[in-house]
Design an enzyme around this catalytic site. Sequence first.
Site, PDB file in Angstrom:
ATOM      1  N   ASP A   8       0.805  -1.219   0.000  1.00 14.57           N
ATOM      2  CA  ASP A   8       0.000   0.000   0.000  1.00 14.57           C
ATOM      3  C   ASP A   8       0.841   1.273   0.000  1.00 14.57           C
ATOM      4  O   ASP A   8       1.616   1.522   0.927  1.00 14.57           O
ATOM      5  CB  ASP A   8      -0.909   0.038   1.227  1.00 14.57           C
ATOM      6  CG  ASP A   8      -1.775  -1.210   1.372  1.00 14.57           C
ATOM      7  OD1 ASP A   8      -1.261  -2.315   1.123  1.00 14.57           O
ATOM      8  OD2 ASP A   8      -2.933  -1.075   1.760  1.00 14.57           O
ATOM      9  N   GLU A  39      -4.239   2.427  -2.935  1.00 12.79           N
ATOM     10  CA  GLU A  39      -5.488   2.969  -2.399  1.00 12.79           C
ATOM     11  C   GLU A  39      -5.307   4.119  -1.413  1.00 12.79           C
ATOM     12  O   GLU A  39      -6.268   4.835  -1.124  1.00 12.79           O
ATOM     13  CB  GLU A  39      -6.307   1.851  -1.745  1.00 12.79           C
ATOM     14  CG  GLU A  39      -5.772   1.331  -0.444  1.00 12.79           C
ATOM     15  CD  GLU A  39      -6.899   1.163   0.579  1.00 12.79           C
ATOM     16  OE1 GLU A  39      -8.066   1.304   0.226  1.00 12.79           O
ATOM     17  OE2 GLU A  39      -6.564   0.917   1.741  1.00 12.79           O
ATOM     18  N   ASN A  40      -4.094   4.321  -0.895  1.00 11.33           N
ATOM     19  CA  ASN A  40      -3.827   5.444   0.010  1.00 11.33           C
ATOM     20  C   ASN A  40      -2.849   6.437  -0.604  1.00 11.33           C
ATOM     21  O   ASN A  40      -2.184   7.190   0.112  1.00 11.33           O
ATOM     22  CB  ASN A  40      -3.251   4.935   1.336  1.00 11.33           C
ATOM     23  CG  ASN A  40      -4.285   4.218   2.178  1.00 11.33           C
ATOM     24  OD1 ASN A  40      -5.302   4.791   2.556  1.00 11.33           O
ATOM     25  ND2 ASN A  40      -4.031   2.951   2.474  1.00 11.33           N
ATOM     26  N   ASN A  67     -10.394  -0.574   0.554  1.00 10.79           N
ATOM     27  CA  ASN A  67     -11.579   0.029   1.172  1.00 10.79           C
ATOM     28  C   ASN A  67     -11.635   1.551   1.052  1.00 10.79           C
ATOM     29  O   ASN A  67     -12.681   2.147   1.283  1.00 10.79           O
ATOM     30  CB  ASN A  67     -11.663  -0.364   2.645  1.00 10.79           C
ATOM     31  CG  ASN A  67     -10.429   0.013   3.435  1.00 10.79           C
ATOM     32  OD1 ASN A  67      -9.312  -0.351   3.077  1.00 10.79           O
ATOM     33  ND2 ASN A  67     -10.620   0.743   4.529  1.00 10.79           N
ATOM     34  N   HIS A  68     -10.524   2.212   0.659  1.00 15.30           N
ATOM     35  CA  HIS A  68     -10.541   3.666   0.489  1.00 15.30           C
ATOM     36  C   HIS A  68     -10.706   4.088  -0.971  1.00 15.30           C
ATOM     37  O   HIS A  68     -10.617   5.276  -1.280  1.00 15.30           O
ATOM     38  CB  HIS A  68      -9.248   4.277   1.039  1.00 15.30           C
ATOM     39  CG  HIS A  68      -9.097   4.158   2.517  1.00 15.30           C
ATOM     40  ND1 HIS A  68     -10.104   4.499   3.399  1.00 15.30           N
ATOM     41  CD2 HIS A  68      -8.058   3.734   3.297  1.00 15.30           C
ATOM     42  CE1 HIS A  68      -9.691   4.299   4.639  1.00 15.30           C
ATOM     43  NE2 HIS A  68      -8.456   3.825   4.599  1.00 15.30           N
ATOM     44  N   HIS A 148      -7.353  -7.565  -0.027  1.00 16.53           N
ATOM     45  CA  HIS A 148      -7.263  -6.414   0.871  1.00 16.53           C
ATOM     46  C   HIS A 148      -8.166  -6.699   2.075  1.00 16.53           C
ATOM     47  O   HIS A 148      -9.385  -6.505   2.012  1.00 16.53           O
ATOM     48  CB  HIS A 148      -7.718  -5.166   0.115  1.00 16.53           C
ATOM     49  CG  HIS A 148      -7.267  -3.888   0.718  1.00 16.53           C
ATOM     50  ND1 HIS A 148      -5.982  -3.404   0.589  1.00 16.53           N
ATOM     51  CD2 HIS A 148      -7.926  -2.969   1.472  1.00 16.53           C
ATOM     52  CE1 HIS A 148      -5.870  -2.251   1.206  1.00 16.53           C
ATOM     53  NE2 HIS A 148      -7.037  -1.967   1.758  1.00 16.53           N
ATOM     54  N   HIS A 173      -3.432  -4.179   3.088  1.00 13.59           N
ATOM     55  CA  HIS A 173      -4.302  -3.402   3.981  1.00 13.59           C
ATOM     56  C   HIS A 173      -3.720  -3.155   5.360  1.00 13.59           C
ATOM     57  O   HIS A 173      -3.876  -2.065   5.893  1.00 13.59           O
ATOM     58  CB  HIS A 173      -5.692  -4.049   4.141  1.00 13.59           C
ATOM     59  CG  HIS A 173      -6.586  -3.332   5.107  1.00 13.59           C
ATOM     60  ND1 HIS A 173      -7.036  -2.041   4.895  1.00 13.59           N
ATOM     61  CD2 HIS A 173      -7.103  -3.707   6.314  1.00 13.59           C
ATOM     62  CE1 HIS A 173      -7.803  -1.670   5.907  1.00 13.59           C
ATOM     63  NE2 HIS A 173      -7.853  -2.650   6.779  1.00 13.59           N
ATOM     64  N   HIS A 175      -0.539  -3.058   6.292  1.00 10.99           N
ATOM     65  CA  HIS A 175       0.646  -2.191   6.177  1.00 10.99           C
ATOM     66  C   HIS A 175       1.902  -2.694   6.888  1.00 10.99           C
ATOM     67  O   HIS A 175       2.906  -1.988   6.905  1.00 10.99           O
ATOM     68  CB  HIS A 175       0.326  -0.774   6.706  1.00 10.99           C
ATOM     69  CG  HIS A 175      -0.552   0.028   5.813  1.00 10.99           C
ATOM     70  ND1 HIS A 175      -0.481   1.409   5.738  1.00 10.99           N
ATOM     71  CD2 HIS A 175      -1.547  -0.334   4.964  1.00 10.99           C
ATOM     72  CE1 HIS A 175      -1.394   1.861   4.888  1.00 10.99           C
ATOM     73  NE2 HIS A 175      -2.054   0.806   4.405  1.00 10.99           N
TER      74      HIS A 175
END
Length: 273
Positions: A8, A39-40, A67-68, A148, A173, A175
């Site tokens: 991520d 995603e981040n 999820n983001h 994820h 997810h 990290h």
Amino acid sequence: MKILMIGDVVSQCGCEMVRTCLPQLKRQFGADVAIVNGENAAIGNGILPGSAEHLFASGADVITTGNHVFRRFEMYDYLASHEQIIRPANYRPDAPGNGVYLYDGGSFSLLVVNLMGTSFLDPLKNPFDTMDEILKQYDATYTVVDFHAEATGEKRALGFYLDGRVSAVFGTHTHVQTADAQILKNGTAYITDVGMTGPEHSALGVKPERVIERLRTNLPVRFEVDDKEPCVMGGVCVTLDKKTGRSTGIVSFLARIDAQTHKITVQTTAERS
């Protein structure tokens, strides 16, 4: 055939880490394809078209999310028009974008699938059932899954469920890179979490003092990323057999940039096969 999976990417500093390190890592490992979870990647959280373009320009062949992915409305049209960036396949089918991408490598095809866990996350469609449906629809030389998910048990269970049916299952997810990179009994490469690309001195990419404040007070806190902190890039490289589509080796790694020499150093685990 070798595939890199990068953990991520967090904020602008994570994007810059990908820009600096990914080309060298692709050469060093001899990777044919690089998959990056982005995603981040936007400042704050989520992902924006600009951060996605940055990752593609830095060497990412496919971007996965989690999820983001829908945090930023600006991404909805981008997801619908750029098939190389995918969102979890177990969202409703009318959600923007797609959950799979079929990469054409000329002499091989690579199916990249993005799934999201349901333990402690959104109540999406069952990821096990979703994967069963996807495997009925596609025929590719290799199939890899970015799962994820929050719960270690759910990740491990999906790995065993898909063992021998897909080439690799990469967890994302949480990290933090886990120490269980392995080839399962029927030839599927697996790791519970590949790690992250972001500030090493952080709590999952966030300034530690902000996370501590949230946990001590139980009050809302604005999470912040220190873009000046030295970053680490976590990932794995998987070796695949073209005849069987199964994995023959997996090695996890952490890449850093030396603050004085600015050279990239890559610390790897012993290869497991």
